[in-house]
Design an enzyme around this catalytic site. Structure first.
Site, short mmCIF file in Angstrom:
data_model
loop_
_atom_site.label_atom_id
_atom_site.label_comp_id
_atom_site.label_asym_id
_atom_site.label_seq_id
_atom_site.Cartn_x
_atom_site.Cartn_y
_atom_site.Cartn_z
N CYS A 101 0.86 -1.18 0.00
CA CYS A 101 0.00 0.00 0.00
C CYS A 101 0.89 1.23 0.00
O CYS A 101 1.63 1.47 0.96
CB CYS A 101 -0.92 0.00 1.21
SG CYS A 101 -2.04 1.41 1.28
N CYS A 116 -3.05 7.31 -4.79
CA CYS A 116 -2.82 5.87 -4.67
C CYS A 116 -1.41 5.49 -5.13
O CYS A 116 -1.09 5.63 -6.32
CB CYS A 116 -3.87 5.07 -5.42
SG CYS A 116 -3.76 3.28 -5.14
#
EC number: 5.1.1.8
Length: 333
Positions: free
Chosen positions: A90, A253
């Site tokens: 992530c 992201c």
């Protein structure tokens, strides 16, 4: 009976939440973070649900545990948690976790300004700049990214034909560029993205084989990345990333930016050394860069980097008591 109290540092990375859990994390079995991730999912997933789901979390919540390193050369290890599970990697979570850990004195690097971090997807290098007590920015040198599928036309029920690419940047992304049945990110509402993304992901996951050549536990399309026009000065491209059951990333992201870089590299639109400023649905920015070319199995791949910032928003102690009927959280939709 009390199940545990978890002390946390809450933060956000370019608008997307990160909850760094600083106590109460379980002792996990495994030599690597990939193995520890599997043990966590099998034995301790109640912790994730309690901390990420309502009423202690929310639909957008994501977080992380900081662990001792698995490798001799690493400074630390990170296990990522969110509403949808435990991601192999992530990007926004790494930026937020590193920022919160450094500013809170939870992480002491072997060499100031540089870190090596073990994650379930492998090992990443990190650079950061700190002024006094504050971390100005964090730059992640991510795991190799590659384009797995190109120009695949899917029949999306209720929408019609949709051409997608599938690219890996730490997770597998179905990438949708503007076309006849998708006029572009800025022409759709958040409701449109939430409506169609689960269907696109389901069809892509069912019809396309996505298994990482080096780690078969990393498999399947988990995210959908919609592209479109920019709204912030200096941006090269914009995206809205859907993940979980009903979440749209407020940051650009990190793994999605890596996947986008790999897609554009494979299509000849970017080359090694190029930077790409990627914009989120709210206009916040990451700076992505193609650091080098490499291979993932038989696939041509890149070594991407992502640079962004995070801010601490608070500290809390979360109690999980199994006398509470909602001790382990709930989701409405």
């Amino acid at each position: 009976m009390l199940k545990g109290t978890f002390f946390c540092v809450d933060a956000h990375t370019c608008g997307n939440p990160v909850r760094l859990v600083t106590s109460g994390h379980p002792d996990l079995k495994g030599r690597t973070m990939s193995e520890k991730r599997q043990d966590f999912l099998a034995q301790y997933d109640w912790i994730r649900k309690a901390l990420m789901f309502e009423p202690r979390g929310h639909d957008m919540m994501s977080g992380a545990f900081l662990y001792p390193p698995c490798s001799d050369n690493a400074d630390a290890a990170i296990l990522f948690i969110e509403t949808s599970g435990c991601l192999p990697m992530c990007g926004h979570g790494t930026i937020g976790t590193i920022t919160a850990a450094l500013e809170s004195g939870l992480l002491t690097p072997k060499m100031p300004g540089q870190l090596t971090i073990d994650v379930p997807a492998g090992q990443i290098k990190v650079q950061y700049q700190q002024t006094g007590a504050k971390v100005d920015w964090v730059k992640i040198f991510n795991v190799p990214a590659y384009l797995a599928h190109k120009d695949v036309v899917l029949d999306i029920p209720g929408l019609g034909p949709l051409k997608i690419d599938v690219s890996y940047g730490g997770n597998y992304y179905a990438i949708v560029d503007p076309q006849a049945n998708f006029p572009g990110l800025r022409h759709w509402s958040a409701g449109d993205i939430l409506r169609w993304s689960p269907i696109v992901r389901e069809v892509a996951h069912r019809e396309l084989n996505c298994v990482h050549p080096d780690d078969p536990t990393v498999n399947g399309v988990s995210h959908v990345l919609w592209t479109g026009d920019t709204i912030s000065e200096g941006s090269n491209g914009a995206n809205a990333v859907f993940y979980g059951d009903k979440a749209i990333d407020r940051s650009p992201c990190g793994t999605g930016t890596s996947a986008r870089l790999a897609q554009l590299y494979s299509r000849g639109e970017l080359k090694v050394g190029d930077e790409y400023t990627h914009e989120s649905i709210i206009g916040s920015q990451f700076v992505g860069r193609i650091e080098a070319a490499t291979k993932v199995g038989a696939f041509d791949a890149i070594m991407p980097s992502i640079k962004g910032w995070a801010r601490i928003t608070g500290h809390n102690a979360i109690t999980v008591d199994d006398n509470d009927p909602y001790a382990f959280g709930f989701q409405v939709v």
